[in-house]
Motif scaffolding. Sequence first.
Motif, PDB file in Angstrom:
ATOM      1  N   LEU A  46      -8.107   9.420  -9.936  1.00 37.40           N
ATOM      2  CA  LEU A  46      -7.322   8.946  -8.993  1.00 37.40           C
ATOM      3  C   LEU A  46      -7.299   9.258  -7.616  1.00 37.40           C
ATOM      4  CD1 LEU A  46      -3.621   9.365 -10.776  1.00 37.40           C
ATOM      5  CD2 LEU A  46      -5.312   7.339 -11.087  1.00 37.40           C
ATOM      6  N   SER A  50      -8.028   6.588  -4.713  1.00 41.51           N
ATOM      7  CA  SER A  50      -7.324   6.632  -3.408  1.00 41.51           C
ATOM      8  C   SER A  50      -7.925   6.625  -2.196  1.00 41.51           C
ATOM      9  CB  SER A  50      -6.151   7.559  -3.473  1.00 41.51           C
ATOM     10  OG  SER A  50      -5.691   8.046  -2.234  1.00 41.51           O
ATOM     11  N   SER A 117       7.451   5.292  -8.926  1.00 37.87           N
ATOM     12  CA  SER A 117       6.883   6.285  -7.951  1.00 37.87           C
ATOM     13  C   SER A 117       6.915   5.559  -6.398  1.00 37.87           C
ATOM     14  CB  SER A 117       5.528   6.605  -8.319  1.00 37.87           C
ATOM     15  OG  SER A 117       4.719   5.706  -8.280  1.00 37.87           O
ATOM     16  N   VAL A 118       6.690   4.284  -6.221  1.00 40.03           N
ATOM     17  CA  VAL A 118       6.563   3.826  -5.159  1.00 40.03           C
ATOM     18  C   VAL A 118       7.921   3.530  -4.584  1.00 40.03           C
ATOM     19  CG1 VAL A 118       5.823   1.753  -3.776  1.00 40.03           C
ATOM     20  CG2 VAL A 118       4.410   2.862  -5.698  1.00 40.03           C
ATOM     21  N   TYR A 132       0.414   6.064  -2.777  1.00 41.73           N
ATOM     22  CA  TYR A 132      -0.790   5.532  -3.872  1.00 41.73           C
ATOM     23  C   TYR A 132      -0.319   5.905  -5.333  1.00 41.73           C
ATOM     24  CZ  TYR A 132      -5.088   5.612  -6.588  1.00 41.73           C
ATOM     25  OH  TYR A 132      -5.854   5.527  -7.505  1.00 41.73           O
ATOM     26  N   ASP A 133      -0.578   4.961  -5.889  1.00 43.76           N
ATOM     27  CA  ASP A 133      -0.253   5.148  -7.439  1.00 43.76           C
ATOM     28  C   ASP A 133      -1.130   4.408  -8.385  1.00 43.76           C
ATOM     29  OD1 ASP A 133       2.952   6.021  -9.181  1.00 43.76           O
ATOM     30  OD2 ASP A 133       0.726   6.165  -9.800  1.00 43.76           O
ATOM     31  N   SER A 134      -1.244   4.554  -9.376  1.00 37.59           N
ATOM     32  CA  SER A 134      -1.793   3.777 -10.556  1.00 37.59           C
ATOM     33  C   SER A 134      -1.510   3.816 -11.873  1.00 37.59           C
ATOM     34  CB  SER A 134      -3.443   4.280 -10.482  1.00 37.59           C
ATOM     35  OG  SER A 134      -3.522   5.537 -11.193  1.00 37.59           O
ATOM     36  N   SER A 143      -4.991   0.360  -9.788  1.00 43.87           N
ATOM     37  CA  SER A 143      -4.782   1.233  -8.636  1.00 43.87           C
ATOM     38  C   SER A 143      -4.086   0.440  -7.423  1.00 43.87           C
ATOM     39  CB  SER A 143      -6.141   1.883  -7.979  1.00 43.87           C
ATOM     40  OG  SER A 143      -6.660   2.433  -8.982  1.00 43.87           O
TER      41      SER A 143
END
Length: 604
Positions: A46, A50, A117-118, A132-134, A143
Motif C-alpha cells: 500500500l 500510494s 475510510s475516505v 489514500y486507500d485500497s 488503489s
Amino acid sequence: MESLPSTRKLKLFSSIKIFFLLLSLFILLLDFYDRGLLSSYRKSLLLEKSEHLASDLARLKPNLNEHMKEILDDPYYLYTLGTKENIRITLFSREKTVLADSTRILKNGASLDLLESVSQKWESLWKGEPVYDSFQEGEKIVSFYFDLMPPSGAFPAVGVRLTRESPLEGRSGGETTLFFLKLFGGVVLLTLGLNVYRLLKELFNKETFFEEKKVKDSNPVMYAFQGLISELKEKEQELEKLKQQAETRAVRIETFQEAILRSISSGVITFNKDKIITSFNESAEKIFGISNKSALGKSGAEVFGQESKMVTMLSKTIEEPGPIARAEMEVLKGGNQERIWIGVSSSLLTGSQGEFIGTTFILTDITEIKVLQEQVELQKRLTVLGEMSAGIAHEFRNFMGTIFGYVRLLGKKVEKNPAENQMIEAIIAELKSMDHLIHELLSFGKKTPVNKGKVMLEPFFTKLISQIRSRHTGRLPEIRYEFDDPALSIHSDEILIRQAFLNLIQNAFEAMPDGGILILKAKVNPVEKNSMVLIQVQDNGSGIAKEHLEKIFVPFFTLKEKGTGLGLAIVHKIILSHGGRIRVESEPGKGTLFQIYLPAEPIS
C-alpha cells in the motif's frame, strides 16, 4: 457378524483423534503465519502504491489545471488522457458530485462512490490533506488516491481521484520458512493418511458394510464415511444448479443486448482487435443493404472494400487511440451500388482492465439531409443568377426593341427586292428567337406567386400526356401509370406544376426518339409521416453522363443543339417554390429517373 478386537478399535480411534488434532494445530499455525506475512506485505504494497499514485497525480496536475475547461466541456478529453496514462481519473465537487470520469462509467452529476475510510477524512481532504486507500477484489488490488486541485481562473477547487488496478503479486519475505512448514505438514498428513488407510483396509476386508444400500454395521467410521459421500453429492447438486443459473443469466444478458441493438434507430457495428465484424444490427443492415449473416465474422475490407472510407476510418481509430466524434462520408449501398451519405462516430472498446478489445461505429443515413443541403445551396445560387439574368434581359429587350424598329424600316425600303427582303426576314426570325429567350430569362428571374390547391394526380397526368402526344412528331413511347391510390392528390399550383412536368415529360419523349417506355409512379412517402408525395418520372432513353448530372439544373447548361438550358432550371425553381425537392439518377444508354417530392393534400 463378528466384532473387531477391542485393541484394534482403540488403535483406530486413537489414530483418528491424533490425526485430527495434529491437522488442526498445523492449520492454525499456518493460518497465523500466513496472516502475519500478508499483513506485512500489504503494508509495504500500500505504501508503494500510494507513492506511485501521488507521483502520477503530481505529474498530471499541470495538465488538468491547464485544460480544466476542455475536460468539463468535452467528456472525450478526459477519456483520452486516462487511456493514454492507463489510469482512471475522476473529478468531483465538494458536494460529492461527479464532474467528469475518464471511463464514463460514472455519468456527470452522479453521486461519487466512496469507501468508508475516505468519507471519514472528507473534510480533511478539502483542507489540502491527500487521502489514500485500497481494497482487494479477487486477484487484484484497487488503489485510490484523493487530492485537491486548487482554484484556477473561473473554476473553484475541484477534487481529483486516481484509481489504478494491479494484480496481486507474490508476498515477499518468509517464502523459505513457509515452504518447509508446508512440506512438514504434507509429510505429517501423508503419514497419518496411510495409517488410517491400512486400518480401513483391514476393516473392509473383514466386514461387509453395505447391503442393498443400507449400513449393516454400527461402526462410527462407516457412518462418517457415508455422511461424507452424501455431503459431496449435495455439493455437486448445488454446483450444478449454480452452473445452470449462470448459463441462464448469460443467455438473458445476451438476449437483452441483442434487443437493445435491434431497437436502436442508428446503425451499430463493432469490430474486434483484428478488425473482424462482431455485431451488425438491423439499422446497419438497412443503411448498407447488407444482411447480418453476410457481414458477421468477416473483415471490414471484405464487407466494405479495401479502399472504402469505412476501412480507412477503422484503421485511423485504432492507430490514433481516441474517439472520432463525427465524420461524414459517401459509401456504396448493397448490390445496386447506390451511393449514400452516412454520418459516422467511432470509439474504442476496452475491457475491465482498460485493455483494447475492439472498435465501435455508430452511423446514421444522412443522404436526404445532404440532398436538401445541396438543393438549398443551388437555390441560393439560382436566386442570385435569376436576379442578375432579369436585369440583363431587361436591358437586352430595350436594345432589341431599337434593332427591331430599324429592321422594320429597312424592310419597307427593300420590300421590292426579293433577295434583300429574304435577309430582312431572317434577321427578324432571329430577333424573335432572341426575344423568346429574353422572355424566359425574365420569367426565371421573376418571383412567381404560388396559388396552391388540390391537384388530383391521375386526371392531371392523363390530360398532360394527351397534350404532349398531340404535338410530338416522333415515335410515341409506351406510357405506364403506377399509382398506389387513384384518388392520390397533391397541394400545389396546378399551372406551375403542369409547366414543370411538361418540361420533364417532354425531355423524356425527346430522349426516346425511336420509342421506349415512360413510367409515371406516385405514392405517399411514409418516411415523412405521409406529409409528402413521391412522384417518379422514369424513361429508358439515352440517359445523362455522370459528369453532367450536377449541372442539369444550372441555367444555360444544355446538351441539346437548340436548347436554351432554362427548362430544368425552371422545373427546379417551381419544385422548390412548393416546398418540395427533386433528385435525379441516370446512366448513359439505360435511361433517367426523376424523383419529385411535393406536399400531400392535407386530410380535412
